[in-house]
Design a protein around this motif. Structure first.
Motif, PDB file in Angstrom:
ATOM      1  N   MET A 108       1.128  -1.217   0.094  1.00 53.71           N
ATOM      2  CA  MET A 108       0.121   0.010   0.114  1.00 53.71           C
ATOM      3  C   MET A 108       1.009   1.571  -0.004  1.00 53.71           C
ATOM      4  N   ILE A 109       2.144   1.413   0.520  1.00 55.94           N
ATOM      5  CA  ILE A 109       3.195   2.087   0.350  1.00 55.94           C
ATOM      6  C   ILE A 109       3.552   1.933  -0.923  1.00 55.94           C
ATOM      7  N   PRO A 110       3.872   2.446  -2.242  1.00 52.52           N
ATOM      8  CA  PRO A 110       4.654   1.940  -3.440  1.00 52.52           C
ATOM      9  C   PRO A 110       5.428   1.400  -3.531  1.00 52.52           C
ATOM     10  N   LYS A 111       6.727   2.184  -2.826  1.00 47.14           N
ATOM     11  CA  LYS A 111       8.241   2.529  -3.153  1.00 47.14           C
ATOM     12  C   LYS A 111       8.995   1.184  -2.272  1.00 47.14           C
ATOM     13  N   TYR A 112       7.796   0.939  -0.695  1.00 49.18           N
ATOM     14  CA  TYR A 112       8.483  -0.283   0.560  1.00 49.18           C
ATOM     15  C   TYR A 112       7.784  -2.149  -0.410  1.00 49.18           C
ATOM     16  N   ARG A 113       6.655  -1.285  -1.260  1.00 51.87           N
ATOM     17  CA  ARG A 113       5.915  -2.703  -1.592  1.00 51.87           C
ATOM     18  C   ARG A 113       7.093  -3.308  -2.754  1.00 51.87           C
ATOM     19  N   LYS A 114       7.416  -2.560  -3.700  1.00 49.64           N
ATOM     20  CA  LYS A 114       8.206  -2.506  -5.172  1.00 49.64           C
ATOM     21  C   LYS A 114      10.135  -3.479  -4.279  1.00 49.64           C
ATOM     22  N   ALA A 115      10.434  -2.586  -3.354  1.00 53.95           N
ATOM     23  CA  ALA A 115      11.293  -2.463  -2.670  1.00 53.95           C
ATOM     24  C   ALA A 115      11.124  -3.962  -2.344  1.00 53.95           C
ATOM     25  N   PHE A 116      10.305  -4.803  -1.553  1.00 56.34           N
ATOM     26  CA  PHE A 116       9.758  -6.219  -0.436  1.00 56.34           C
ATOM     27  C   PHE A 116       9.920  -7.008  -1.599  1.00 56.34           C
ATOM     28  N   ASN A 117       8.841  -6.768  -3.077  1.00 53.55           N
ATOM     29  CA  ASN A 117       8.930  -8.394  -3.564  1.00 53.55           C
ATOM     30  C   ASN A 117      10.225  -8.343  -4.832  1.00 53.55           C
ATOM     31  N   GLU A 118      10.454  -7.284  -4.653  1.00 54.49           N
ATOM     32  CA  GLU A 118      11.813  -7.227  -6.134  1.00 54.49           C
ATOM     33  C   GLU A 118      12.831  -8.297  -5.098  1.00 54.49           C
ATOM     34  N   SER A 119      13.257  -7.975  -3.312  1.00 56.47           N
ATOM     35  CA  SER A 119      14.660  -8.800  -3.062  1.00 56.47           C
ATOM     36  C   SER A 119      13.752 -10.129  -2.307  1.00 56.47           C
ATOM     37  N   PHE A 120      12.437 -10.102  -2.694  1.00 55.75           N
ATOM     38  CA  PHE A 120      11.411 -11.637  -1.790  1.00 55.75           C
ATOM     39  C   PHE A 120      11.878 -13.277  -3.004  1.00 55.75           C
ATOM     40  N   SER A 121      12.584 -13.994  -1.751  1.00 55.24           N
ATOM     41  CA  SER A 121      12.822 -15.162  -2.591  1.00 55.24           C
ATOM     42  C   SER A 121      12.517 -16.295  -1.605  1.00 55.24           C
ATOM     43  N   GLU A 122      11.434 -17.512  -2.040  1.00 54.17           N
ATOM     44  CA  GLU A 122      11.226 -18.159  -1.235  1.00 54.17           C
ATOM     45  C   GLU A 122      12.081 -19.093  -0.127  1.00 54.17           C
ATOM     46  N   GLU A 123      13.869 -18.829  -0.305  1.00 49.63           N
ATOM     47  CA  GLU A 123      14.547 -19.440   0.826  1.00 49.63           C
ATOM     48  C   GLU A 123      14.630 -18.160   2.038  1.00 49.63           C
ATOM     49  N   LYS A 124      14.269 -17.087   1.333  1.00 51.79           N
ATOM     50  CA  LYS A 124      14.149 -15.689   2.593  1.00 51.79           C
ATOM     51  C   LYS A 124      12.737 -16.338   3.721  1.00 51.79           C
ATOM     52  N   TYR A 125      11.719 -16.035   3.069  1.00 54.17           N
ATOM     53  CA  TYR A 125      10.845 -16.684   3.583  1.00 54.17           C
ATOM     54  C   TYR A 125      10.173 -18.370   4.518  1.00 54.17           C
ATOM     55  N   ALA A 126      11.639 -19.077   3.616  1.00 57.93           N
ATOM     56  CA  ALA A 126      11.504 -20.068   4.765  1.00 57.93           C
ATOM     57  C   ALA A 126      12.508 -20.176   6.230  1.00 57.93           C
ATOM     58  N   GLU A 127      13.695 -19.379   5.902  1.00 60.85           N
ATOM     59  CA  GLU A 127      13.622 -18.384   6.492  1.00 60.85           C
ATOM     60  C   GLU A 127      12.877 -17.758   7.857  1.00 60.85           C
ATOM     61  N   PHE A 128      12.215 -17.328   7.414  1.00 61.80           N
ATOM     62  CA  PHE A 128      11.213 -16.144   7.900  1.00 61.80           C
ATOM     63  C   PHE A 128      10.686 -17.114   8.918  1.00 61.80           C
ATOM     64  N   ILE A 129      10.462 -18.512   8.380  1.00 62.25           N
ATOM     65  CA  ILE A 129       9.454 -19.490   9.247  1.00 62.25           C
ATOM     66  C   ILE A 129      10.454 -20.216  10.128  1.00 62.25           C
ATOM     67  N   GLY A 130      11.570 -19.848   9.551  1.00 61.89           N
ATOM     68  CA  GLY A 130      12.223 -20.652  11.016  1.00 61.89           C
ATOM     69  C   GLY A 130      12.743 -19.498  11.982  1.00 61.89           C
ATOM     70  N   GLU A 131      12.931 -18.613  11.507  1.00 63.91           N
ATOM     71  CA  GLU A 131      13.134 -17.343  12.616  1.00 63.91           C
ATOM     72  C   GLU A 131      11.981 -17.682  13.787  1.00 63.91           C
ATOM     73  N   LEU A 132      11.000 -17.096  13.334  1.00 69.39           N
ATOM     74  CA  LEU A 132       9.509 -17.550  13.829  1.00 69.39           C
ATOM     75  C   LEU A 132       9.588 -18.302  14.576  1.00 69.39           C
ATOM     76  N   GLU A 133       9.712 -19.798  14.497  1.00 70.80           N
ATOM     77  CA  GLU A 133       9.439 -20.703  15.076  1.00 70.80           C
ATOM     78  C   GLU A 133      10.497 -21.443  16.060  1.00 70.80           C
ATOM     79  N   ALA A 134      11.715 -20.576  15.631  1.00 70.04           N
ATOM     80  CA  ALA A 134      12.501 -20.989  16.596  1.00 70.04           C
ATOM     81  C   ALA A 134      12.335 -20.786  18.104  1.00 70.04           C
ATOM     82  N   GLY A 135      12.719 -21.456  18.755  1.00 65.66           N
ATOM     83  CA  GLY A 135      12.565 -22.135  20.557  1.00 65.66           C
ATOM     84  C   GLY A 135      11.051 -22.387  20.751  1.00 65.66           C
TER      85      GLY A 135
END
Length: 399
Positions: free
Chosen positions: A1-28
């Protein structure tokens, strides 16, 4: 909804980062049986201010001296709990992200509750998005309102839940607490506040007092941070025989008192009349059935997580209702797909989360968000899609 942040996020997104995100979220913690979205929502200032205004309009009604009298029939007689206090300690308002006739993004109220939500976990979730996706590199973003940060939010959460008590005198309670889908919030809360997480049957009664065992020692409870929804145990009331019955006179303080779950709920919707609230009527008070039922949704008062809701309403659905005073007919809102995923736009909902300390005013603290591609917005209805599920709204920090 803030275009510049959405563009930057989507361009740098990867499935590997998402898997890392879930791992970090559930750590412990044990794996979480909830789907979390690949992305946060970037909330622009103009929409944030509308959310704040929408919440303030609802608060005005809840703080009205007549509110308790107006909601006296909201509490089912079989679930009335004595010892109710003056106000709820928690408020959660769910808003769909829509567009008005002028094309501006606006919030439209979907539901509200006077019951805890994932307060502590949302802070953990936001911190994990920011860390793993390196969002601090594009802006100073925050999930908090009113200039709060993690320190001030934690202090307020501690004030509301612990009050004057020691951590061991306060327990977070639910039925089979460790098995709940939202148990990660329970354990994040416990880690922050130092309180035990107890199932209903971990607690026992002596006279009017409640206790639990810790390392074989009997500890008296003075407060219960209540996460138990009574509807969930309606068919398991023998559990009360193994523990205690909340409907008895007890020497315990509820945070928040169970009666507020019913008072501030779908029952409240017909009382709210403002631009942010869709037309809502108790079925028992319908003068006539609308001819354009395709524009309405039928909801039972006493349900949770979207259970029992009828999206495609027919006249027969309404005439078949046995207890019309326990149902509402609500004009549908049109969710505007506004979050850009790699393969299209996605609908969003924002939940405002308030804390209301004793003797003070309610404070808007943090938010919860959900992304959806399906007819229903809830996480359980979007398990088979990607770029949907639980998330959080991030805003540009005032600090």
């Amino acid at each position: 909804m803030i275009p510049k942040y959405r563009k930057a996020f989507n361009e740098s997104f990867s499935e590997e980062k998402y898997a890392e995100f879930i791992g970090e979220l559930e750590a412990g913690y044990r794996p979480v049986p909830i789907r979390f979205a690949e992305t946060p929502i970037f909330l622009p200032d103009a929409f944030k201010e509308k959310l704040i205004d929408a919440g303030a309009e609802i608060l005005r009604i809840i703080k009205n001296p007549d509110f308790k009298a107006q909601t006296e029939n909201a509490i089912p007689a079989e679930w009335f709990v004595p010892g109710e206090n003056d106000h709820p300690h928690f408020l959660a308002f769910d808003f769909a992200v829509c567009r008005d006739q002028g094309g501006e993004l606006v919030p439209r109220l979907i539901e509200l509750q006077g019951f805890p939500s994932l307060y502590a976990f949302q802070m953990h979730l936001a911190e994990t998005y920011i860390k793993v996706f390196q969002l601090e590199d594009i802006a100073h973003l925050t999930p908090f309102f009113n200039g709060m940060d993690s320190v001030s939010f934690t202090e307020l959460l501690r004030e509301v839940i612990l009050g004057p008590c020691q951590p061991e005198e306060v327990a977070l309670m639910d039925v089979n607490a460790a098995e709940q889908k939202t148990a990660i919030d329970f354990f994040v809360t416990a880690g922050i506040l130092g309180i035990p997480v107890l199932s209903l049957t971990d607690i026992f009664q002596e006279d009017k007092q409640l206790f639990y065992l810790k390392d074989g020692q009997k500890i008296r409870l003075k407060r219960i941070y209540n996460r138990l929804i009574f509807d969930e145990v309606a068919n398991q009331q023998d559990l009360f025989n193994q523990s205690f019955d909340p409907r008895e006179e007890l020497d315990i303080e509820w945070i928040t008192h169970p009666n507020w779950f019913y008072r501030i709920s779908k029952y409240t919707m017909p009382l709210l009349k403002n631009e942010f609230v869709p037309e809502t009527t108790f079925v028992s008070e319908l003068q006539e059935i609308p001819a354009d039922l395709e524009n309405y949704v039928l909801k039972p008062l006493f349900s949770f997580a979207g259970m029992g809701v009828i999206i495609d309403v027919t006249e027969q659905d309404i005439t078949d209702i046995q207890q019309p005073e326990n149902w509402i007919l609500q004009r549908k809102v049109n969710y505007e797909p506004i979050v850009q995923a790699p393969d299209g736009l996605i609908k969003a909902e924002i939940r405002l989360l308030y804390l209301w300390p004793d003797g003070k005013e309610p404070t808007l603290c943090i938010n919860l968000a959900r992304l959806s591609r399906g007819k229903m917005i809830g996480v359980r209805y979007n398990q088979d899609f990607d770029w949907v599920g639980g998330t959080v709204g991030l805003m540009e920090s005032l600090n």
